[in-house]
Design a protein around this motif. Structure first.
Motif, PDB file in Angstrom:
ATOM      1  N   ILE A  31       0.671  -1.339   0.206  1.00 32.64           N
ATOM      2  CA  ILE A  31       0.593  -0.013   0.396  1.00 32.64           C
ATOM      3  C   ILE A  31       0.839   1.051   0.416  1.00 32.64           C
ATOM      4  CG2 ILE A  31      -1.635   1.806   1.410  1.00 32.64           C
ATOM      5  CD1 ILE A  31      -3.094  -1.686   2.716  1.00 32.64           C
ATOM      6  N   VAL A  32       1.997   1.236   0.739  1.00 35.32           N
ATOM      7  CA  VAL A  32       2.998   2.463   1.352  1.00 35.32           C
ATOM      8  C   VAL A  32       3.710   2.336  -0.587  1.00 35.32           C
ATOM      9  CG1 VAL A  32       4.955   2.980   2.042  1.00 35.32           C
ATOM     10  CG2 VAL A  32       2.933   2.387   3.615  1.00 35.32           C
ATOM     11  N   SER A  34       2.256   1.799  -3.067  1.00 33.74           N
ATOM     12  CA  SER A  34       1.203   2.211  -4.195  1.00 33.74           C
ATOM     13  C   SER A  34       0.985   4.026  -4.066  1.00 33.74           C
ATOM     14  CB  SER A  34       0.104   1.789  -4.405  1.00 33.74           C
ATOM     15  OG  SER A  34      -1.191   1.987  -4.449  1.00 33.74           O
ATOM     16  N   VAL A  35       1.113   4.304  -3.339  1.00 38.49           N
ATOM     17  CA  VAL A  35       0.507   5.838  -2.752  1.00 38.49           C
ATOM     18  C   VAL A  35       1.537   6.724  -3.274  1.00 38.49           C
ATOM     19  CG1 VAL A  35       0.343   7.684  -0.930  1.00 38.49           C
ATOM     20  CG2 VAL A  35      -1.561   5.310  -0.545  1.00 38.49           C
ATOM     21  N   ALA A  36       2.552   6.140  -2.832  1.00 37.80           N
ATOM     22  CA  ALA A  36       4.328   6.534  -3.065  1.00 37.80           C
ATOM     23  C   ALA A  36       4.439   6.770  -4.439  1.00 37.80           C
ATOM     24  CB  ALA A  36       5.623   6.071  -2.730  1.00 37.80           C
ATOM     25  N   ASN A  37       4.198   5.514  -5.464  1.00 40.24           N
ATOM     26  CA  ASN A  37       4.144   5.692  -6.509  1.00 40.24           C
ATOM     27  C   ASN A  37       2.404   6.728  -7.508  1.00 40.24           C
ATOM     28  OD1 ASN A  37       5.161   5.002  -9.321  1.00 40.24           O
ATOM     29  ND2 ASN A  37       3.113   3.086  -9.484  1.00 40.24           N
ATOM     30  N   ASN A  49       8.155   1.195 -13.940  1.00 39.51           N
ATOM     31  CA  ASN A  49       7.730  -0.426 -13.728  1.00 39.51           C
ATOM     32  C   ASN A  49       8.171  -0.861 -12.784  1.00 39.51           C
ATOM     33  OD1 ASN A  49       5.886   0.256 -16.485  1.00 39.51           O
ATOM     34  ND2 ASN A  49       7.361  -0.725 -17.816  1.00 39.51           N
ATOM     35  N   SER A  50       9.334  -1.053 -12.307  1.00 42.37           N
ATOM     36  CA  SER A  50       9.730  -1.779 -10.761  1.00 42.37           C
ATOM     37  C   SER A  50       9.237  -0.961  -9.641  1.00 42.37           C
ATOM     38  CB  SER A  50      11.645  -1.072 -10.924  1.00 42.37           C
ATOM     39  OG  SER A  50      11.726   0.050 -10.962  1.00 42.37           O
ATOM     40  N   LEU A  51       8.578   0.561  -9.543  1.00 48.95           N
ATOM     41  CA  LEU A  51       8.001   0.326  -8.086  1.00 48.95           C
ATOM     42  C   LEU A  51       6.095  -0.832  -8.892  1.00 48.95           C
ATOM     43  CD1 LEU A  51       8.305   3.790  -7.654  1.00 48.95           C
ATOM     44  CD2 LEU A  51       9.161   2.279  -6.285  1.00 48.95           C
ATOM     45  N   LEU A  52       5.562  -0.439  -9.740  1.00 50.44           N
ATOM     46  CA  LEU A  52       4.454  -1.266  -9.999  1.00 50.44           C
ATOM     47  C   LEU A  52       4.295  -2.560  -9.954  1.00 50.44           C
ATOM     48  CD1 LEU A  52       3.378   0.790 -13.307  1.00 50.44           C
ATOM     49  CD2 LEU A  52       2.097   0.599 -10.287  1.00 50.44           C
ATOM     50  N   GLU A  53       5.854  -3.499 -10.572  1.00 48.07           N
ATOM     51  CA  GLU A  53       5.818  -4.945 -10.360  1.00 48.07           C
ATOM     52  C   GLU A  53       6.541  -4.880  -8.730  1.00 48.07           C
ATOM     53  OE1 GLU A  53       9.072  -6.266 -13.111  1.00 48.07           O
ATOM     54  OE2 GLU A  53       7.598  -5.644 -14.520  1.00 48.07           O
ATOM     55  N   ILE A  54       6.952  -4.636  -7.729  1.00 50.51           N
ATOM     56  CA  ILE A  54       7.633  -4.049  -6.156  1.00 50.51           C
ATOM     57  C   ILE A  54       6.141  -4.094  -5.962  1.00 50.51           C
ATOM     58  CG2 ILE A  54       8.330  -3.195  -3.973  1.00 50.51           C
ATOM     59  CD1 ILE A  54      10.514  -2.030  -5.746  1.00 50.51           C
ATOM     60  N   GLN A  55       5.291  -3.945  -5.747  1.00 53.99           N
ATOM     61  CA  GLN A  55       3.763  -3.251  -5.343  1.00 53.99           C
ATOM     62  C   GLN A  55       3.194  -5.496  -5.189  1.00 53.99           C
ATOM     63  OE1 GLN A  55       1.333  -0.627  -6.454  1.00 53.99           O
ATOM     64  NE2 GLN A  55      -0.424  -1.320  -6.376  1.00 53.99           N
ATOM     65  N   TRP A  56       3.170  -5.623  -6.732  1.00 50.17           N
ATOM     66  CA  TRP A  56       2.808  -6.473  -7.066  1.00 50.17           C
ATOM     67  C   TRP A  56       4.033  -8.363  -6.127  1.00 50.17           C
ATOM     68  CZ3 TRP A  56       3.573  -5.763 -13.684  1.00 50.17           C
ATOM     69  CH2 TRP A  56       2.668  -4.968 -13.425  1.00 50.17           C
ATOM     70  N   TYR A  57       4.964  -7.867  -6.285  1.00 47.16           N
ATOM     71  CA  TYR A  57       5.471  -8.875  -5.277  1.00 47.16           C
ATOM     72  C   TYR A  57       5.039  -9.111  -4.031  1.00 47.16           C
ATOM     73  CZ  TYR A  57       9.028  -9.411  -9.367  1.00 47.16           C
ATOM     74  OH  TYR A  57       9.529 -10.290 -10.202  1.00 47.16           O
ATOM     75  N   LEU A  58       5.460  -7.436  -2.967  1.00 43.78           N
ATOM     76  CA  LEU A  58       4.663  -7.572  -2.111  1.00 43.78           C
ATOM     77  C   LEU A  58       3.402  -8.640  -1.700  1.00 43.78           C
ATOM     78  CD1 LEU A  58       5.980  -4.462  -1.376  1.00 43.78           C
ATOM     79  CD2 LEU A  58       6.555  -6.223  -0.018  1.00 43.78           C
TER      80      LEU A  58
END
Length: 183
Positions: A31-32, A34-37, A49-58
């Motif tokens: 969530i953090v 996602s909000v930051a992105n 894209n790496s931020l989106l993928e980190i979100q998916w990984y988490l």
């Protein structure tokens, strides 16, 4: 023999409880991120894209590695309208058979089939198809780890259902066997 089975079940329960408590925090982290992105995209006109993928990984880590903990805590979805009409003994039999016939084969199969998939990804250092994406094998490792944890927890649940040792839980779903009451 029963005390050895109880110890095995207890170790599995402790392990999956610890994993669940740790990886439940991945949802908050997701969530953090996602909000930051979203804020960076809105106010800085920047995204990754790496931020989106980190979100998916988490999120994937939460889903995969908390499933066994959810089973341990008896929080999986079930059709209570039917189970509420059953006696505790019948519910225990149905749950034991369901675990043996559904959860164990499914978890074991997915775990077994996911290993070559993970190994190939690790060996090739497979990357996401997205520009700026992440390496893929950690996400694939979550599949293997999650189903291994679920398989182990299913075995623990079978042990507890078989020896009637379900009294460790609040709400006691099933009545413990007479020998479990004495201990």
């Amino acid at each position: 023999m029963i005390s050895a089975l109880r110890r095995i079940s207890h170790v599995i329960d402790k392990f999956n409880g610890a994993i669940g408590h740790i990886f439940a925090w991945c949802l908050t982290c997701s969530i953090v991120v996602s909000v930051a992105n979203a804020l960076a995209r809105k106010f800085l006109l920047w995204s990754s894209n790496s931020l989106l993928e980190i979100q998916w990984y988490l999120f994937g880590a939460t889903f995969m590695l908390c499933a066994a903990w959810t089973l341990r805590e008896d929080k999986h979805v079930r059709i209570d309208i039917f189970s509420s009409m059953m006696s505790p003994r019948t519910r225990a039999i149905v749950e034991t058979l369901g675990t043996i016939l559904i959860i164990v084969p499914f978890s074991g199969t997915v775990f077994y089939l996911s290993i070559p998939y993970l190994v190939d990804s690790y060996r090739s250092q497979e990357m996401s198809n997205n520009v700026g994406g992440l390496i893929m094998w950690p996400a694939k490792a979550l599949i293997s780890a999650g189903f291994l944890c679920l398989l182990l927890q299913a075995l623990s649940e079978i042990i507890k259902l078989t020896i009637g040792d379900r009294n460790y839980r609040a709400g006691e779903r099933f009545s413990p066997a007479p020998e479990a009451k004495a201990n």
